[in-house]
Write an enzyme that holds these catalytic residues in place. Sequence first.
Site, short mmCIF file in Angstrom:
data_model
loop_
_atom_site.label_atom_id
_atom_site.label_comp_id
_atom_site.label_asym_id
_atom_site.label_seq_id
_atom_site.Cartn_x
_atom_site.Cartn_y
_atom_site.Cartn_z
N PHE A 36 41.43 44.76 50.68
CA PHE A 36 42.46 44.21 50.08
C PHE A 36 42.75 44.91 48.69
O PHE A 36 41.69 44.87 48.05
CB PHE A 36 42.16 42.79 49.78
CG PHE A 36 42.78 41.91 49.09
CD1 PHE A 36 44.12 41.07 49.75
CD2 PHE A 36 42.69 41.53 47.76
CE1 PHE A 36 44.86 40.39 49.06
CE2 PHE A 36 43.24 40.70 46.85
CZ PHE A 36 44.69 40.01 47.64
N LEU A 49 44.51 45.25 45.77
CA LEU A 49 45.35 44.54 44.54
C LEU A 49 45.15 45.25 43.10
O LEU A 49 46.04 45.60 42.47
CB LEU A 49 45.25 43.04 44.31
CG LEU A 49 46.27 42.15 43.64
CD1 LEU A 49 46.62 40.89 44.35
CD2 LEU A 49 45.64 41.99 42.34
N THR A 96 36.72 46.48 47.30
CA THR A 96 35.65 46.17 48.16
C THR A 96 35.93 46.73 49.53
O THR A 96 37.05 46.76 50.24
CB THR A 96 35.60 44.64 48.31
OG1 THR A 96 35.27 44.09 46.80
CG2 THR A 96 34.12 44.23 49.15
N GLU A 156 37.63 38.27 42.79
CA GLU A 156 38.49 37.32 43.43
C GLU A 156 38.80 36.17 42.35
O GLU A 156 38.97 34.97 42.65
CB GLU A 156 37.91 36.88 44.78
CG GLU A 156 37.75 37.89 45.72
CD GLU A 156 37.95 37.63 47.30
OE1 GLU A 156 38.52 36.50 47.49
OE2 GLU A 156 37.36 38.18 48.11
#
Lengths: 380, 259
Positions: free
Chosen positions: A123, A125, A158, A363
Amino acid sequence: MDVLLKEKHISIRRTVRAFCEREIKPVAGEIDRQARFPWEVADKMGPLGYFGIQVPRELGGAGLDSLSYAIIIEELSRVSGAVGLCVSVHNSVVLYPLLAFGSDEQKETWGRALARGEKIGAFCLTEPNAGSDAAGIEATALRDTDHYLLNANKVFVTNGGIADICLIFARTDPDAGHKGISVVVAERGTTGFVVGDLEDLCGMRANPVSSIRLYDCKVPLTNLLGREGQGLRIGMAALDTGRMGIAAQAVGIAQAALEEAVQYAGQRRQFGVPIEKHQVIRMMIADMATQVDAARLMVYRAALLKDRGLPFSQEAAMAKLFASEAACKVTDLAVQVHGGYGYSKAYAVERYYRDARVTRIYEGTSEVHRMVIAKGVLGK
Amino acid sequence: MPLNIIVCIKAVVTDMPTARVVRTVDSLRLNLFDLPALETALQLRETHGGKVTVLSLGPPQAQPVLKEALAMGADRAVLVSDPAAAGSDTLATANALAAALSKLAPFDVVLFGTRTCDSDTGQVGPQTATIMNIPVICGVTRLAVSAQQAEVVRLLDQLVETYAVDLPAAFTIHPEGARSRDIGLMGLAAAFDAATVESWTIADLGLVPAQVGDAGSPTRVLSMQTVKRDRQCEFISAQQPEQQADELMRRLVEAGLVG
């Protein structure tokens, strides 16, 4: 006796724990010291369904509920935070948005391979200038006739070093502010897809966290997830689920630290008795057990709400905030119970102490979670 | 030739009992010594085809453990559960299992673990086979089936024995006989969402309460206590290694341990 878990969940915990004790625990310390991703473990986990926990069975997943997911992440993290992290990110912030927003073709192509662990997801971002402020993303995915041209510098990814399928948050419309952000899938191996150096991190060292850079990387228009401009919505939905995973991970790390502390306190003798007889140690153990228990219940509640189709965002945010803070307190106390030995790499609590720290950061930091929770409470 | 294989398993309590043993869903788990037996059964089925049934005597709380066996790959699960069976010793357990096996007949192979990790007697396998009047070989590390015969290898302390035996027969599988496969999440999901564990009572087996449970058990456990070891660490303070060795030998001789 657990009042919230059904027989199925108790069996899942028991089975996953047996797998973790047999296959992961023996290498958990070594992979941390070597900062090595345990492919030998991941290759076993794939066919067993760990990479597709909530993926429907018709797509090759295990088709389990969120409570099962939380239990599995907790158990993996109890033996290795880094393995728990890999599985959590792969399932929650990659597969979940793919299943929720992806087309049937995307689910079939990527979902199936991800669910079996044949491909690993990431992911993407965070950028050097965008993290807590997700709307500050600078990456671009500019539409050309039959493709998007991706340019991005994603950091602290990650699974970055092992990921095959990356969800890239990028601006498809640079002038549309936060409404111009979309999610486009980039696959490793595409020309212009570059994996940066692995980060030399304090904890979670067996997870290959890296930067991912995309230089004029061409991907088909069909790699768009959802619609253009839906990026932040997809991101927020993914992070709601992701928070639960990180909260479960924090519970697992804290549980491991508690168990080690209890065992050590029963063995270590000072002033003629095991230190578990000393009131000061007993107070620490009581605090640790209470923190772990409360954190676990909060995670279960968020998961149960999600499984019942009820709003769970606020509860997931509270669970993530509380569990990550609890993990830091509990691992700190576990080191304290061990005294000098707890500060040595010869004892597992040293690893738990390092692994726990990042759960308050990634997160969504604890501070961002407080912002989210306060908004939920105050309504503005 | 497809084989009808039955594996007798037990849901055990692994925590050290402090008072009366309370069996709950969380405190029970599949006896670790049964895993190699179940694995052997699954491998036999992979080679020959057929069906693997797991059979257990236990309280209703043992049901999830049988579902775990289904998740591992068993085709059918039967739990003999009856309040009258509470307190069964090994012979009463064997009576119930033998009656259930008769109901599951015809079968080719019956497998057991060598023992259980709670009561640890190792008697139930041989007792059940004796009641059934079928051959039994204990501590099997390799089991190969051809036609209506099995060739088995069993491990003793310093010996490896090879037997040929006619089927049907019973075998207890040595812990080194097979490394059990990991249970997958898909299997668990399917076992809990779709599969059922058949539940049989003592009456279903044609037994009367006097044959099982406390009433049918010739042995009684009167008490259980943990062994307290009183060990003390002694230090040898001599400076040189040779002197330390001499001092160690002197103490060992004095204690009558060597010499």
